[in-house]
Design a protein around this motif. Sequence first.
Motif, PDB file in Angstrom:
ATOM      1  N   MET B 102       0.836  -1.200   0.000  1.00  0.00           N
ATOM      2  CA  MET B 102       0.000   0.000   0.000  1.00  0.00           C
ATOM      3  C   MET B 102       0.875   1.255   0.000  1.00  0.00           C
ATOM      4  N   VAL B 103       1.885   1.254   0.854  1.00  0.00           N
ATOM      5  CA  VAL B 103       2.793   2.401   0.956  1.00  0.00           C
ATOM      6  C   VAL B 103       3.584   2.539  -0.341  1.00  0.00           C
ATOM      7  N   ALA B 104       3.999   1.398  -0.910  1.00  0.00           N
ATOM      8  CA  ALA B 104       4.735   1.432  -2.175  1.00  0.00           C
ATOM      9  C   ALA B 104       3.872   2.065  -3.265  1.00  0.00           C
ATOM     10  N   THR B 105       2.567   1.750  -3.263  1.00  0.00           N
ATOM     11  CA  THR B 105       1.647   2.356  -4.231  1.00  0.00           C
ATOM     12  C   THR B 105       1.642   3.873  -4.054  1.00  0.00           C
ATOM     13  N   GLY B 106       1.621   4.315  -2.819  1.00  0.00           N
ATOM     14  CA  GLY B 106       1.650   5.748  -2.529  1.00  0.00           C
ATOM     15  C   GLY B 106       2.906   6.410  -3.055  1.00  0.00           C
ATOM     16  N   TYR B 107       4.056   5.763  -2.861  1.00  0.00           N
ATOM     17  CA  TYR B 107       5.321   6.322  -3.342  1.00  0.00           C
ATOM     18  C   TYR B 107       5.360   6.394  -4.860  1.00  0.00           C
ATOM     19  N   ALA B 108       4.648   5.468  -5.514  1.00  0.00           N
ATOM     20  CA  ALA B 108       4.718   5.390  -6.978  1.00  0.00           C
ATOM     21  C   ALA B 108       4.032   6.568  -7.665  1.00  0.00           C
ATOM     22  N   ILE B 109       3.034   7.151  -6.996  1.00  0.00           N
ATOM     23  CA  ILE B 109       2.150   8.107  -7.670  1.00  0.00           C
ATOM     24  C   ILE B 109       2.872   9.198  -8.478  1.00  0.00           C
ATOM     25  N   PRO B 110       3.872   9.890  -7.913  1.00  0.00           N
ATOM     26  CA  PRO B 110       4.490  10.961  -8.715  1.00  0.00           C
ATOM     27  C   PRO B 110       5.198  10.441  -9.964  1.00  0.00           C
ATOM     28  N   ASN B 111       5.560   9.159  -9.991  1.00  0.00           N
ATOM     29  CA  ASN B 111       6.308   8.634 -11.131  1.00  0.00           C
ATOM     30  C   ASN B 111       5.450   7.848 -12.124  1.00  0.00           C
ATOM     31  N   LEU B 112       4.142   7.829 -11.912  1.00  0.00           N
ATOM     32  CA  LEU B 112       3.284   7.103 -12.847  1.00  0.00           C
ATOM     33  C   LEU B 112       3.104   7.946 -14.099  1.00  0.00           C
ATOM     34  N   SER B 113       3.115   7.290 -15.257  1.00  0.00           N
ATOM     35  CA  SER B 113       2.931   8.061 -16.482  1.00  0.00           C
ATOM     36  C   SER B 113       1.434   8.280 -16.706  1.00  0.00           C
ATOM     37  N   PRO B 114       1.077   9.417 -17.345  1.00  0.00           N
ATOM     38  CA  PRO B 114      -0.347   9.756 -17.522  1.00  0.00           C
ATOM     39  C   PRO B 114      -1.125   8.643 -18.223  1.00  0.00           C
ATOM     40  N   GLN B 115      -0.459   7.887 -19.085  1.00  0.00           N
ATOM     41  CA  GLN B 115      -1.185   6.824 -19.800  1.00  0.00           C
ATOM     42  C   GLN B 115      -1.611   5.696 -18.859  1.00  0.00           C
ATOM     43  N   HIS B 116      -1.019   5.666 -17.648  1.00  0.00           N
ATOM     44  CA  HIS B 116      -1.398   4.642 -16.679  1.00  0.00           C
ATOM     45  C   HIS B 116      -2.410   5.147 -15.655  1.00  0.00           C
ATOM     46  N   LEU B 117      -2.931   6.355 -15.878  1.00  0.00           N
ATOM     47  CA  LEU B 117      -3.931   6.909 -14.960  1.00  0.00           C
ATOM     48  C   LEU B 117      -5.209   7.191 -15.735  1.00  0.00           C
ATOM     49  N   VAL B 118      -6.302   6.581 -15.330  1.00  0.00           N
ATOM     50  CA  VAL B 118      -7.576   6.813 -16.003  1.00  0.00           C
ATOM     51  C   VAL B 118      -8.433   7.724 -15.135  1.00  0.00           C
ATOM     52  N   ASP B 119      -8.781   8.871 -15.715  1.00  0.00           N
ATOM     53  CA  ASP B 119      -9.522   9.886 -14.986  1.00  0.00           C
ATOM     54  C   ASP B 119     -11.004   9.535 -14.909  1.00  0.00           C
ATOM     55  N   LEU B 120     -11.573   9.531 -13.709  1.00  0.00           N
ATOM     56  CA  LEU B 120     -12.992   9.194 -13.567  1.00  0.00           C
ATOM     57  C   LEU B 120     -13.868  10.427 -13.393  1.00  0.00           C
ATOM     58  N   ASN B 121     -13.252  11.562 -13.118  1.00  0.00           N
ATOM     59  CA  ASN B 121     -14.058  12.736 -12.776  1.00  0.00           C
ATOM     60  C   ASN B 121     -13.801  13.910 -13.709  1.00  0.00           C
ATOM     61  N   PRO B 122     -14.678  14.102 -14.705  1.00  0.00           N
ATOM     62  CA  PRO B 122     -14.464  15.197 -15.652  1.00  0.00           C
ATOM     63  C   PRO B 122     -14.721  16.579 -15.028  1.00  0.00           C
ATOM     64  N   ARG B 322     -17.179  16.462  -5.234  1.00  0.00           N
ATOM     65  CA  ARG B 322     -17.377  16.504  -6.686  1.00  0.00           C
ATOM     66  C   ARG B 322     -16.169  17.138  -7.389  1.00  0.00           C
ATOM     67  N   ALA B 323     -15.439  17.970  -6.662  1.00  0.00           N
ATOM     68  CA  ALA B 323     -14.305  18.672  -7.275  1.00  0.00           C
ATOM     69  C   ALA B 323     -12.990  17.890  -7.188  1.00  0.00           C
ATOM     70  N   ILE B 324     -13.013  16.740  -6.525  1.00  0.00           N
ATOM     71  CA  ILE B 324     -11.767  15.986  -6.331  1.00  0.00           C
ATOM     72  C   ILE B 324     -11.465  15.110  -7.553  1.00  0.00           C
ATOM     73  N   PRO B 325     -10.265  15.217  -8.117  1.00  0.00           N
ATOM     74  CA  PRO B 325      -9.901  14.301  -9.199  1.00  0.00           C
ATOM     75  C   PRO B 325      -9.835  12.869  -8.675  1.00  0.00           C
ATOM     76  N   VAL B 326     -10.456  11.949  -9.398  1.00  0.00           N
ATOM     77  CA  VAL B 326     -10.420  10.541  -9.007  1.00  0.00           C
ATOM     78  C   VAL B 326      -9.799   9.769 -10.167  1.00  0.00           C
ATOM     79  N   LYS B 327      -8.727   9.042  -9.884  1.00  0.00           N
ATOM     80  CA  LYS B 327      -8.002   8.375 -10.970  1.00  0.00           C
ATOM     81  C   LYS B 327      -7.745   6.915 -10.649  1.00  0.00           C
ATOM     82  N   VAL B 328      -7.927   6.083 -11.661  1.00  0.00           N
ATOM     83  CA  VAL B 328      -7.615   4.659 -11.485  1.00  0.00           C
ATOM     84  C   VAL B 328      -6.178   4.422 -11.941  1.00  0.00           C
ATOM     85  N   ILE B 329      -5.396   3.762 -11.094  1.00  0.00           N
ATOM     86  CA  ILE B 329      -4.016   3.420 -11.441  1.00  0.00           C
ATOM     87  C   ILE B 329      -4.030   2.134 -12.259  1.00  0.00           C
ATOM     88  N   CYS B 330      -3.576   2.222 -13.517  1.00  0.00           N
ATOM     89  CA  CYS B 330      -3.625   1.045 -14.400  1.00  0.00           C
ATOM     90  C   CYS B 330      -2.257   0.461 -14.665  1.00  0.00           C
TER      91      CYS B 330
END
Lengths: 351, 350
Positions: B102-122, B322-330
């Motif tokens: 879980m913590v490793a997932t947290g550390y990964a966030i700044p280094n994830l490429s945009p193509q691996h993040l799917v935005d759920l909240n327009p 409603r204003a919070i970006p929600v993203k799926v890590i793929c």
Amino acid sequence: MMILAGDVGGTSTRLGLFKRGEGNQMISISEQQYDSQKAETFEFLVRDFKDKISQNSDLSENDKNIGVACFGIAGPIKKHVDGKSYVEMVNVHHWPVIEAEKLSQSLNNIPVTLLNDMPAICYGIQVLSDQDVLILNSGKPQAGNQALIAAGTGLGEAMLYWDGKEYHPCPSEGGHSDFAPRNEHEIKLLNYLLKKTPHVSWEQLLSGRGLVNIYEFLRDSNYGQESATLRKRLEEAKSTPGNEEDRRPALISEMGLKNQEPLCTEALDWFVTLYGARAGNLALQYIAVNGVYIGGGIAPKIIEKLCGNNFIQSFTGKEGQFAQFTSEIPVKVILNPKVGLLGVAWYAAKI
Amino acid sequence: MILAGDIGKEECHLAIYPQERNATGPFAKEKIDNKSYSCLEDMIDTFLKKYKPPEAIYVACFGIAGPVISGECEVPKLGWRVTVANLRKSLDCDVVSLLNDMVATGYAIPNLSPQHLVDLNPHASPKEGNQAVILGTGSGLGEMLLYWDRDTFRPSSSEGGHANFAPRNDEEIDFLRYLREKSSQVVSWEQVISWAGLKTMYMFLRDKKRMKESIEVKNLIGQYDLEGAHSDEDRRYEAIRKQASIIVEKADRDELCKQALNMFMSVYGAEAGDLALRTLAVNSVYVSGSIALKILDKLKDSNGPFMKAFADKEGQFAGQNRAIPVKVICDPEVILVGATRQARIMASLE
């Protein structure tokens, strides 16, 4: 250097003059409590306190030399585009917006910081001594996070993040997250409230208004009979359009503690049980292995009930190994009503 | 050189990187089946001998599927006891860190490429502040806070998956009753937001809400019933995972499957929304884990049950969420990415 600290609430405002003692200790030189509702503006109180200090012949010139001011305020701290902070006090309708810059001007341009009241209590926890708290569960404290839960007018929650050296207050709006009933009785309570409102948050149960909600549910669901005298007294205790305080929570807890009205005793028992369940959830959610602190205005008033079995039973009533996990977490009630003021003073001393 | 790894229950993913300020590709990277090894040290030893890094390992960091307490972790179901002390010795390297996945997932966030993040909240408008991660693996529900100290995000893990499930309407209240009758007195979020939770929702709608079950789905699910009652926990979980997958796959054509999945997504969104409230994650909420990947197509619908429930809070908090970006890590390698980033931080490269 002297510190001017303030704990600014909807009912009362405490102002104090502090200096730093040994270690974490904050020495209070002079303190004054004001009725917030009767004050014209907040600035007026600050000027009054400042004048009293300068006129106080018992204080040395050094003691009168205020170098920094900090106020913990029951409201969200916002920032203007120029970065200067301000707060709108929703609980004192007639006060104009509190502006850090204006306060600084009326205090000979010393630095002024505005803090939300929850972080103020979090800082205060770090300077509490043993006699300021009552231990509900001694547990086995470990180095790590702490949690704060504070039922009063509303339900405040905060996490105190441990970075290995010190605690950082992380504010939360967890009081507005959904209530989680755990048995058929609590499900009935949820059902009852869902008929009145689309969202039932924890704050609708763990607050002064929450105690009234629980009482009304018990009364309307045949858990007991409301006596004619109590009905009359509750009617009289309701808040009036003239912005007067709702005295029903105080009345219910008073009757409950005295065991004068079975329905009030029942309502208090429920309140304490739910308080324990929520505090236990918080302990899990924040992994608060160093301790869960119970703050807020209600806890010191119902301390006998909190010391009973209900609170700690529901605090530790979690699934599997987490019953053991929560039983090892220290739980302490903050008894010192000046915890917020102390926290503000300590924070100001650090900056 | 830098050694990073994702220590899973079935396989490990190891990688060696050059120790350079500009992040480059790996010198070597391999997925290795745990079955051939009796301990992690042996596996790493074989891995290093195979690829022969030209320099010694200076820093090592591993993300691991289990709770890390004082630098030690017993991987559930694997029987491996992984400790920082043993790794230091066998790697002959002083700087070794063990992170919970879980913590490793947290550390990964700044280094994830945009193509691996799917935005759920327009409708998102991110603010400065905390982030949160909700990770559903199917068998476990992890949660964490990334506390923003105005300089960096500091990860703090959570056991919020074991807090009490909060039903919000008549149907969910009946579902809570159903769960309490069927199995346990204490119902946690993990029992609901998991493959077992989805399967139980299907049974609940069928048995308590009298929804009609199609013969096709009944037969498909039924073939795993025997296995789903097996005494071995792994085999039981695997059967339930397969049954839940059938419900997901049939949701487009089968009304009962569709309703079960909708209910599941709504509850998932509600808890993600509560997580955002209690961590004040106004900057972003990340959804991670195999459940999200499996139901990604359905989550993407911004008017669907997940996002609707995420913002369905009282008063002003509806607007706040409603204003919070929600993203799926793929990114399937998210844990390795996090371990690598932490290793680079420890080597003062980031």
